[in-house]
Structures are given as C-alpha cells and as structure tokens.
Enzyme design. Structure first.
Site, PDB file in Angstrom:
ATOM      1  N   LYS A 157       0.693  -1.542   0.161  1.00 20.21           N
ATOM      2  CA  LYS A 157       0.125   0.228   0.362  1.00 20.21           C
ATOM      3  C   LYS A 157       0.717   1.210  -0.188  1.00 20.21           C
ATOM      4  O   LYS A 157       1.913   1.299   0.386  1.00 20.21           O
ATOM      5  CB  LYS A 157      -1.125  -0.409   1.177  1.00 20.21           C
ATOM      6  CG  LYS A 157      -2.202  -1.648   1.249  1.00 20.21           C
ATOM      7  CD  LYS A 157      -2.826  -0.832   2.695  1.00 20.21           C
ATOM      8  CE  LYS A 157      -3.684  -2.030   2.502  1.00 20.21           C
ATOM      9  NZ  LYS A 157      -4.810  -1.913   3.664  1.00 20.21           N
ATOM     10  N   GLY A 163      -8.299   4.978   1.555  1.00 25.14           N
ATOM     11  CA  GLY A 163      -9.538   4.434   1.026  1.00 25.14           C
ATOM     12  C   GLY A 163      -9.610   3.771  -0.414  1.00 25.14           C
ATOM     13  O   GLY A 163     -10.344   3.683  -1.151  1.00 25.14           O
ATOM     14  N   GLU A 199       1.873  -5.077   3.745  1.00 23.20           N
ATOM     15  CA  GLU A 199       0.442  -5.888   4.765  1.00 23.20           C
ATOM     16  C   GLU A 199      -0.101  -7.376   4.569  1.00 23.20           C
ATOM     17  O   GLU A 199       0.327  -7.437   2.941  1.00 23.20           O
ATOM     18  CB  GLU A 199      -0.221  -5.030   5.465  1.00 23.20           C
ATOM     19  CG  GLU A 199      -0.831  -3.939   5.348  1.00 23.20           C
ATOM     20  CD  GLU A 199      -2.299  -3.860   6.137  1.00 23.20           C
ATOM     21  OE1 GLU A 199      -2.883  -3.874   5.399  1.00 23.20           O
ATOM     22  OE2 GLU A 199      -2.219  -2.164   6.841  1.00 23.20           O
ATOM     23  N   LYS A 200      -0.063  -8.717   5.480  1.00 22.61           N
ATOM     24  CA  LYS A 200      -0.425  -9.328   5.384  1.00 22.61           C
ATOM     25  C   LYS A 200      -1.831  -9.261   4.757  1.00 22.61           C
ATOM     26  O   LYS A 200      -3.017  -8.090   4.964  1.00 22.61           O
ATOM     27  CB  LYS A 200      -0.630  -9.998   6.615  1.00 22.61           C
ATOM     28  CG  LYS A 200      -1.667 -11.275   6.642  1.00 22.61           C
ATOM     29  CD  LYS A 200      -1.122 -13.005   6.660  1.00 22.61           C
ATOM     30  CE  LYS A 200      -2.018 -14.169   6.095  1.00 22.61           C
ATOM     31  NZ  LYS A 200      -1.024 -14.256   5.195  1.00 22.61           N
ATOM     32  N   ASN A 289      -9.490   7.741  10.102  1.00 15.69           N
ATOM     33  CA  ASN A 289      -9.751   9.193   9.047  1.00 15.69           C
ATOM     34  C   ASN A 289      -9.740  10.301  10.066  1.00 15.69           C
ATOM     35  O   ASN A 289     -10.288  10.160  11.016  1.00 15.69           O
ATOM     36  CB  ASN A 289     -11.149   8.529   8.330  1.00 15.69           C
ATOM     37  CG  ASN A 289     -10.681   8.047   6.786  1.00 15.69           C
ATOM     38  OD1 ASN A 289      -9.468   7.573   6.856  1.00 15.69           O
ATOM     39  ND2 ASN A 289     -11.744   6.713   7.402  1.00 15.69           N
ATOM     40  N   ARG A 291     -12.146  13.309   9.883  1.00 16.49           N
ATOM     41  CA  ARG A 291     -12.819  14.098   9.124  1.00 16.49           C
ATOM     42  C   ARG A 291     -14.192  13.107   9.419  1.00 16.49           C
ATOM     43  O   ARG A 291     -14.708  12.396  10.081  1.00 16.49           O
ATOM     44  CB  ARG A 291     -12.603  14.308   7.558  1.00 16.49           C
ATOM     45  CG  ARG A 291     -13.126  12.669   7.031  1.00 16.49           C
ATOM     46  CD  ARG A 291     -12.701  12.291   5.472  1.00 16.49           C
ATOM     47  NE  ARG A 291     -13.368  11.289   4.817  1.00 16.49           N
ATOM     48  CZ  ARG A 291     -12.748   9.992   4.403  1.00 16.49           C
ATOM     49  NH1 ARG A 291     -11.469  10.648   4.721  1.00 16.49           N
ATOM     50  NH2 ARG A 291     -13.448   8.588   4.150  1.00 16.49           N
ATOM     51  N   VAL A 294     -19.624  10.475   4.643  1.00 16.70           N
ATOM     52  CA  VAL A 294     -20.294  10.134   4.132  1.00 16.70           C
ATOM     53  C   VAL A 294     -21.453   9.579   4.999  1.00 16.70           C
ATOM     54  O   VAL A 294     -22.291  10.284   5.687  1.00 16.70           O
ATOM     55  CB  VAL A 294     -19.878   9.464   2.641  1.00 16.70           C
ATOM     56  CG1 VAL A 294     -21.612   9.469   2.272  1.00 16.70           C
ATOM     57  CG2 VAL A 294     -19.310  10.260   1.929  1.00 16.70           C
TER      58      VAL A 294
HETATM   59  C1  MV4 Z   1      -7.238  -4.321   2.472  1.00 21.79           C
HETATM   60  C2  MV4 Z   1      -7.544  -6.062   2.512  1.00 21.79           C
HETATM   61  C3  MV4 Z   1      -7.145  -6.738   2.936  1.00 21.79           C
HETATM   62  N1  MV4 Z   1      -5.977  -7.050   3.247  1.00 21.79           N
HETATM   63  N2  MV4 Z   1      -5.525  -4.592   3.351  1.00 21.79           N
HETATM   64  C4  MV4 Z   1      -9.406  -1.439   0.682  1.00 21.79           C
HETATM   65  C5  MV4 Z   1      -9.792  -0.006   1.101  1.00 21.79           C
HETATM   66  C6  MV4 Z   1      -8.422   0.416   1.324  1.00 21.79           C
HETATM   67  N3  MV4 Z   1      -8.890   1.117   2.627  1.00 21.79           N
HETATM   68  C7  MV4 Z   1      -7.728  -1.175   2.221  1.00 21.79           C
HETATM   69  N4  MV4 Z   1      -8.975  -1.937   1.807  1.00 21.79           N
HETATM   70  C8  MV4 Z   1      -8.005  -3.297   1.762  1.00 21.79           C
HETATM   71  N5  MV4 Z   1      -6.990  -3.296   2.563  1.00 21.79           N
HETATM   72  C9  MV4 Z   1      -5.071  -6.004   3.427  1.00 21.79           C
HETATM   73  N6  MV4 Z   1      -4.079  -6.253   4.695  1.00 21.79           N
HETATM   74  C10 MV4 Z   1      -9.106  -5.510   1.498  1.00 21.79           C
HETATM   75  C11 MV4 Z   1      -9.294  -4.230   1.420  1.00 21.79           C
HETATM   76  C12 MV4 Z   1     -10.222  -4.189   0.904  1.00 21.79           C
HETATM   77  C13 MV4 Z   1     -11.239  -3.849   0.922  1.00 21.79           C
HETATM   78  C14 MV4 Z   1     -11.691  -3.370   2.006  1.00 21.79           C
HETATM   79  C15 MV4 Z   1     -12.831  -2.690   2.355  1.00 21.79           C
HETATM   80  C16 MV4 Z   1     -14.031  -2.496   1.806  1.00 21.79           C
HETATM   81  C17 MV4 Z   1     -13.787  -2.668   0.719  1.00 21.79           C
HETATM   82  C18 MV4 Z   1     -12.453  -3.086  -0.026  1.00 21.79           C
HETATM   83  C19 MV4 Z   1     -12.758  -4.663  -1.153  1.00 21.79           C
HETATM   84  C20 MV4 Z   1     -10.910  -4.716  -1.625  1.00 21.79           C
HETATM   85  C21 MV4 Z   1     -10.852  -4.215  -0.890  1.00 21.79           C
END
Ligand code: MV4
Length: 448
Positions: A157, A163, A199-200, A289, A291, A294
């Site tokens: 990331k 987001g 991250e895992k 976050n 803020r 929504v």
């Molecule tokens: C992740 C994840 C799985 N594992 N991190 C997407 C939004 C962002 N804030 C981080 N996200 C994710 N991070 C790890 N380590 C899966 C997602 C993710 C997700 C998270 C929340 C809502 C929808 C999502 C859709 C796809 C992936």
C-alpha cells in the site's frame, strides 16, 4: 463561534449548514460556477462563488476559499469530507488566518494521513494492527524478509494512499519486487510520495469502522461501529449501524481499541478508526480518518447524537459533557447512497436533469440531499446526490422501512442506484447479515 464558512458542496454542505442554523451560527456557502442552483447555496446565510466548475479551480482552491472566509468575516471553516478536509496545509492556512479549522490539528492530519506511520503509532499504543511492516519499507531486502515472515498473499500500500487508492496485491514471492516497483511509481505519480508499506492480505474480510468523538480536554468516547463492507471499486453503497457481525462483547473491545488509539495521538474532533474483521472474529487496525464521513447519519440515528454539531462544539473548545457510560445505542439504521449511475457490471455516471422527484418520508426515514425536481446533476463531481437513511428498532424493521422508502422514492430523468439497492435488500445473504467486502461483486456477477 459566530460565522462558519462551509468549504464543501452538495449534501454535506447542506448538512453542515443545518447544524449551524440549529446552533444559531451564521453559515457561508461556497460554490463553483456549476453549483449555483444547489440547495446548499440557497440554505446558507450567504454564498460565495470560488471558481469555475472543475474542483481543482473551486473546491480545491485554497487561496480563494481562505480569501472568501476572511473577506466575509468567518471565524471558523468546516471542510466536510473529501476536498480539503484531510490536507494539513489547508488546516494550517486556516490557523494562520485566525480561522478555526473544524477538525484536528495540522500535525494530527499529517500523522494519520501517513498510513504507514499511523499504523506504527497505533501498534505502539497497543492497538492490534494488520501484520506487516512497522512503518515504511526501506529496502528490497526488508520487503522480502517481511513478506516471508507474514506469508502470502501480501498487499503493498502507498503510505500517502488510503481508501483503496494505491494498492498492489501480491500472491507469490516471484512477483514481489516487480509489484513493489510498480507500487512505488504509482504512488510517486499519484501522491508525490513513493513510500510504501506491506501487509498480510486478508481474503474477504469485513470492513468495520468505529466512530470516535474527542474534545480538546482529553475526553474521548466511541459511538460503536458501522458496517461498511458493501462497496464496489472502493465506493461504499450501503452502510449500517450496528454491524450484524459485531456482538456487544466485540463492540466493547473494538471501541476500547479505537479510543486508545485516538488518545495515543491526542486526537480532537470526530474521527473514524477503520478495522478489518476476519472470519475468525479478530480485528486489525487499518487506518484512521480525521473527518466527518459520508455514512455518519447511521451512527446519529442509533446513538441520538448530532455528530456535526459535536464537531462545531468541540472546535469552539467546549467539553463533551458526557462520558462513555452516558452513551446509549437504540435500534438499527442503514444508509443507501443514491448515486447518479445504474449499477451493473459496467456502469458509468449518468448526470443530467432530474425531471421528477418525490422524496420519501414517514416514521424513521431521513433524506439528506441538495437536489430537487428540475435540478441538474453536474458532470464534474462525485455521482452521489442523496443519502436515504432508515432507522428501526431492530435490523428487520430498518430493512423493511428502507424497502418502503425506496418504493416511495421517485427519481426521473437520470439513472440511479435505486434498482441495485432494492436487489441488495432482497438478497437472502444480505438478510442474514452474511456478507463481506466481495459481496457486491459477487451479486453483480450472479445476474449476468
Ligand atoms: C486490505 C484488504 C485486505 N487485507 N488490506 C480497501 C480500502 C482500503 N482502506 C484498504 N482496503 C483493503 N485493504 C489487507 N491487509 C482488503 C481491502 C479491501 C477492501 C476493504 C474494505 C472495503 C472494501 C474492500 C474491497 C477490496 C479490498
């Protein structure tokens, strides 16, 4: 606090203006040339045009917005969500002009905006965080070592992302270095910062976020969680409070972790602590976050607290006036984000004129929107133009109210997400509360 400039547009600008009115605070709306006819402009005490339609020249134009606040004698600025709400420079410029920024300090925005540093600080404070690097990755050797330790799949990331922006999923060791190069290049291009962290990767987690409220006097409380797993391409489509996956016992642990994290950074303002919840019921901090969000209305309906008024009171230096024991939840609420788009496998925004509009009402129903019959949804901005919120004494009642409200809602002239929302509400898995972040994609491929 006597006069607040609302540095945003659309439904959230209107939401803030309404809170100001109830607190007897004057409001100044800003608008772009494309937004003259929006209700946020009509409902404010004054309105100032800050530039042409493109956001970069209007809602993101720091100079024009600060000038409007100074010229019109504002003593505070509310940034809403998106736009300048999480830009440390904007908060700093407000302070430099003697304007109260309704949010945390520039330093807190900066710290929590760096997602790698934020995780390190939370881990230090004893909050469970997603396993991975502690802070940004310094070398390829470190990247490889940590990936081996946590095991595949892993996710890279961008530290300046958040987001869902700037993420690369890696399933096997051979792809790691190549993906990290791409991730760095993308992060540098998108955010001007090439820092990454590792991250895992959790497969099909639930996305749970905890609402916190913190004043300038060290008081911090939580208002439970919101279930935010129903999204497509990182745009949330339906949120609820509480989450059907969270027991009272889990809520207490989630809430305590969120409060602990907020206290560790000396947080002030309302804020959201995002967690992933895995299939075993374990939760891990993801990001915070700084803020108003929504989806804040679902929490307001269940906890009976006006979060935007709390922001205004906190920024004015008032104490919360309640502690955790004085907070109670009652019932269940859900929100449908009504967007100008027919949601299918492929869909694109459908701006245009709303030729007919009938909004729902009745017991337990709330409609937050800046549009009206005859209004034209401009093509320049986010496609969300309304939020429909339903409250019930339990989840079943909230669902039937929402279905009834969606039936009452008539929108003609543009395509909307309403047919999609109806399908979600009818789905047996949604009814059972048995879904994860992949549910919407699964639903959309079911009906091909
Ligand atoms: C992740 C994840 C799985 N594992 N991190 C997407 C939004 C962002 N804030 C981080 N996200 C994710 N991070 C790890 N380590 C899966 C997602 C993710 C997700 C998270 C929340 C809502 C929808 C999502 C859709 C796809 C992936």
């Amino acid at each position: 606090m006597q006069r607040v400039l609302v540095a945003n547009r659309g439904e959230i600008a209107l939401r803030i203006i309404r809170a100001c009115r109830e607190l007897n605070i004057e409001s100044i709306a800003i608008f772009s040339e494309a937004d003259r006819d929006s209700l946020h402009v009509k409902y404010a005490d004054r309105a100032v045009c800050v530039g042409p339609a493109p956001s970069s020249q209007s809602y993101l134009n720091l100079q024009n917005i600060i000038s409007a606040a100074v010229v019109h004698g504002a003593d505070a600025v509310h940034p809403g969500y998106g736009y300048l709400s999480e830009q440390p420079l904007f908060a700093e410029m407000c302070e430099a002009h003697n304007l109260i920024f309704i949010g945390p300090s520039p330093e807190q925005i900066e710290l929590l905006g760096d997602k790698a540093r934020a995780k390190a600080v939370m881990a230090e404070a004893g909050v469970p965080v997603i396993p991975g690097s502690e802070g940004p990755i310094e070398s390829d050797a470190e990247l490889i070592k940590i990936a081996e330790e946590i095991g595949y799949p892993v996710i890279i990331k961008a530290a300046a992302g958040g987001g869902g922006r700037g993420m690369r999923l890696v399933w096997k060791a051979e792809d790691l270095l190549q993906q990290s190069k791409i991730a760095r290049a993308e992060a540098a291009a998108a955010f001007g910062n090439d820092q990454i962290y590792l991250e895992k990767y959790f497969v099909n987690p639930r996305h749970i976020e905890v609402q916190v409220v913190a004043d300038h006097h060290g008081n911090v409380v939580h208002l439970g969680e919101r279930e935010c797993s129903l999204q497509r391409r990182h745009q949330k489509l339906l949120e609820e409070c509480p989450s059907p996956a969270v027991s009272d016992e889990l809520r207490e642990r989630l809430g305590a972790a969120a409060v602990q994290g907020a206290k560790a950074v000396g947080y002030r303002n309302v804020g959201t602590v995002e967690f992933l919840l895995d299939a075993q019921g374990e939760f891990y901090f993801m990001e915070m976050n700084t803020r108003i969000q929504v989806e804040h209305p679902v929490t307001e309906m269940v906890y009976g607290i006006d979060l935007v008024k709390e922001q205004l009171r906190i920024a004015a230096g008032e104490e919360l006036g309640y502690d955790q024991s004085g907070i109670g939840a009652y019932g269940h609420a859900m929100e449908c984000r009504i967007i100008a788009e027919a949601i299918g496998k492929e869909s694109r925004p459908s701006p245009g004129t709303i030729t007919r509009l009938q909004v729902p009402g009745g017991c337990g129903v709330r409609w937050d929107s800046h549009v009206y019959q005859g209004y034209t949804v401009p093509p320049y901005y986010d496609s969300m133009f309304g939020k429909l919120i339903a409250w019930g004494t339990d989840r079943d009642e909230a669902i039937s109210r929402m279905e009834r409200a969606l039936e009452e809602l008539v929108i003609e002239g543009i395509e909307t997400s309403v047919p999609f929302h109806r399908k979600v509400l009818q789905h047996p898995r949604f009814r059972k509360g048995d879904f994860s972040t992949s549910f919407v994609d699964e639903l959309l491929s079911e009906q091909s």
